[in-house]
Design a protein around this motif. Structure first.
Motif, PDB file in Angstrom:
ATOM      1  N   ALA A  39       0.839  -1.193   0.000  1.00  0.00           N
ATOM      2  CA  ALA A  39       0.000   0.000   0.000  1.00  0.00           C
ATOM      3  C   ALA A  39       0.876   1.246   0.000  1.00  0.00           C
ATOM      4  CB  ALA A  39      -0.901  -0.004   1.237  1.00  0.00           C
ATOM      5  N   PRO A  40       0.455   2.295  -0.693  1.00  0.00           N
ATOM      6  CA  PRO A  40       1.231   3.545  -0.672  1.00  0.00           C
ATOM      7  C   PRO A  40       1.166   4.186   0.705  1.00  0.00           C
ATOM      8  CG  PRO A  40      -0.869   3.878  -1.777  1.00  0.00           C
ATOM      9  CD  PRO A  40      -0.760   2.402  -1.510  1.00  0.00           C
ATOM     10  N   LEU A  41       2.161   5.003   1.020  1.00  0.00           N
ATOM     11  CA  LEU A  41       2.162   5.676   2.319  1.00  0.00           C
ATOM     12  C   LEU A  41       0.970   6.614   2.444  1.00  0.00           C
ATOM     13  CD1 LEU A  41       3.741   6.090   4.968  1.00  0.00           C
ATOM     14  CD2 LEU A  41       4.928   7.988   3.854  1.00  0.00           C
ATOM     15  N   PHE A  42       0.702   7.364   1.395  1.00  0.00           N
ATOM     16  CA  PHE A  42      -0.435   8.282   1.402  1.00  0.00           C
ATOM     17  C   PHE A  42      -1.194   8.137   0.089  1.00  0.00           C
ATOM     18  CE2 PHE A  42      -2.268  12.560   0.523  1.00  0.00           C
ATOM     19  CZ  PHE A  42      -3.169  12.594   1.582  1.00  0.00           C
ATOM     20  N   GLU A  43      -2.491   7.934   0.194  1.00  0.00           N
ATOM     21  CA  GLU A  43      -3.309   7.717  -1.001  1.00  0.00           C
ATOM     22  C   GLU A  43      -4.452   8.734  -1.003  1.00  0.00           C
ATOM     23  OE1 GLU A  43      -5.221   3.918  -3.417  1.00  0.00           O
ATOM     24  OE2 GLU A  43      -4.466   3.679  -1.384  1.00  0.00           O
ATOM     25  N   ARG A 127       2.920  -2.780   5.319  1.00  0.00           N
ATOM     26  CA  ARG A 127       2.463  -2.178   4.056  1.00  0.00           C
ATOM     27  C   ARG A 127       1.174  -2.804   3.546  1.00  0.00           C
ATOM     28  NH1 ARG A 127       6.446   0.350   1.168  1.00  0.00           N
ATOM     29  NH2 ARG A 127       4.683   1.175  -0.019  1.00  0.00           N
ATOM     30  N   SER A 130      -2.548   2.026   3.881  1.00  0.00           N
ATOM     31  CA  SER A 130      -1.868   3.316   3.845  1.00  0.00           C
ATOM     32  C   SER A 130      -1.888   3.980   5.207  1.00  0.00           C
ATOM     33  CB  SER A 130      -2.543   4.232   2.818  1.00  0.00           C
ATOM     34  OG  SER A 130      -3.858   4.569   3.256  1.00  0.00           O
ATOM     35  N   THR A 132      -2.893   6.984   5.734  1.00  0.00           N
ATOM     36  CA  THR A 132      -4.181   7.670   5.811  1.00  0.00           C
ATOM     37  C   THR A 132      -5.251   6.778   6.427  1.00  0.00           C
ATOM     38  OG1 THR A 132      -3.549   8.606   3.673  1.00  0.00           O
ATOM     39  CG2 THR A 132      -5.768   9.102   4.471  1.00  0.00           C
TER      40      THR A 132
END
Length: 287
Positions: A39-43, A127, A130, A132
């Motif tokens: 998963a991206p850090l911030f989505e 991971r 995110s 968020t």
């Protein structure tokens, strides 16, 4: 019968673990399971998605119901004249484990069924979601826990404070170090079980062993409660500890409260590290 035994052996050995230390556990092109990308850090797109908020609401409601049932059980045991006149410690452990089983089963398809900031933190470190979403889940879990404990206080208004309010404290005869160790190890057991029960590779490799993920997770919570209720009342869930402490609001609960955040977060981090680096053998650096 012989054919079935052969199928079992093939299923157990299909994914060989003969890889050198520090290399990927599964690099073959013939794997029959799908591993989601990290998963991206911030989505930012999540913030405009209804499914994001629906998942948060599900976490709120699940944690609300979790606190309502479990703290009500704790208060009932404390109110009884003796342990034999109530469900006792075993009943409390069953209430916590059983509710986790039921609630994870109900909410897994919506939010993943975390119901615990420590679980969310461990999955974030691996991971699986995110930052968020992780922060949003933790906030909603804490709000749900506060509301759940508040409803319990409404049932036990005259005697709520006298019976401890279901708040987590380090028991007399134990040091804060003892309590911290119990919370670290207890949360490690829980989060490690979450990783193992939801691992895509394990589901494919051990497909001959049917598994319902909420069941081992609920049993892990049950067993940890049996072991650590006499030490800390068993936190292993910062939202559960926070909700009870805010509604109870006595000095002793706040004096020990840091144990029930630091311990679970350390335990969750260790479980995530163990699963990702040891069990899944993800390489430290790409070759």
């Amino acid at each position: 019968m012989e054919a079935k035994e052969e199928d079992v052996r093939l299923g157990a050995n299909k994914f060989s673990e003969r890889n050198p230390i520090g290399t990927a556990a599964q690099t073959h092109d013939d794997k029959d399971y799908t591993e989601p990308p990290p998963a991206p850090l911030f989505e930012p797109g999540e913030l405009s998605s209804w499914s994001f908020y629906r998942a948060g609401i599900a976490e709120f409601m699940a944690t609300f119901l979790f606190l309502y049932i479990t703290i009500l059980t704790v208060m009932g045991v404390n109110r009884a004249p003796n342990k034999c006149a109530s469900v006792g410690i075993q009943g409390i452990a069953w209430a916590f484990g059983g509710m986790i089983f039921a609630l994870v089963y109900c909410t897994a398809g919506i939010s993943g069924g975390h119901i615990n900031p420590a679980v969310t933190f461990g999955l974030f470190l691996a991971r699986k979601l995110s930052l968020t979403r992780a922060v949003f889940y933790m906030v909603m879990q804490c709000l749900g826990a506060i509301c759940g404990a508040g409803v319990v206080k409404g049932f036990y208004k005259p005697t709520y404070n006298l019976e401890g309010g279901g708040a987590n404290v380090v028991a007399n005869g134990y040091t804060k170090g003892d309590g911290l160790g119990a919370e670290i190890l207890g949360t490690f057991v829980l989060v490690y079980t979450v990783f193992s029960a939801t691992d895509a590779k394990r589901s494919a490799r051990d497909s001959h062993v049917p598994i319902l993920a909420p069941l081992p997770i609920g049993f892990a919570v049950f067993l940890v409660h049996l072991a650590t209720i006499p030490i800390t009342g068993t936190g292993i869930n910062p939202a559960r500890s926070l909700g009870a402490a805010i509604i109870y609001n006595h000095d002793r609960a706040w004096h020990d409260h840091w144990v029930f955040w630091v311990g679970p977060f350390i335990g969750a981090a260790l479980a995530a590290l163990y699963h990702v680096v040891v069990i899944r053998a993800i390489p430290f650096k790409s070759k």
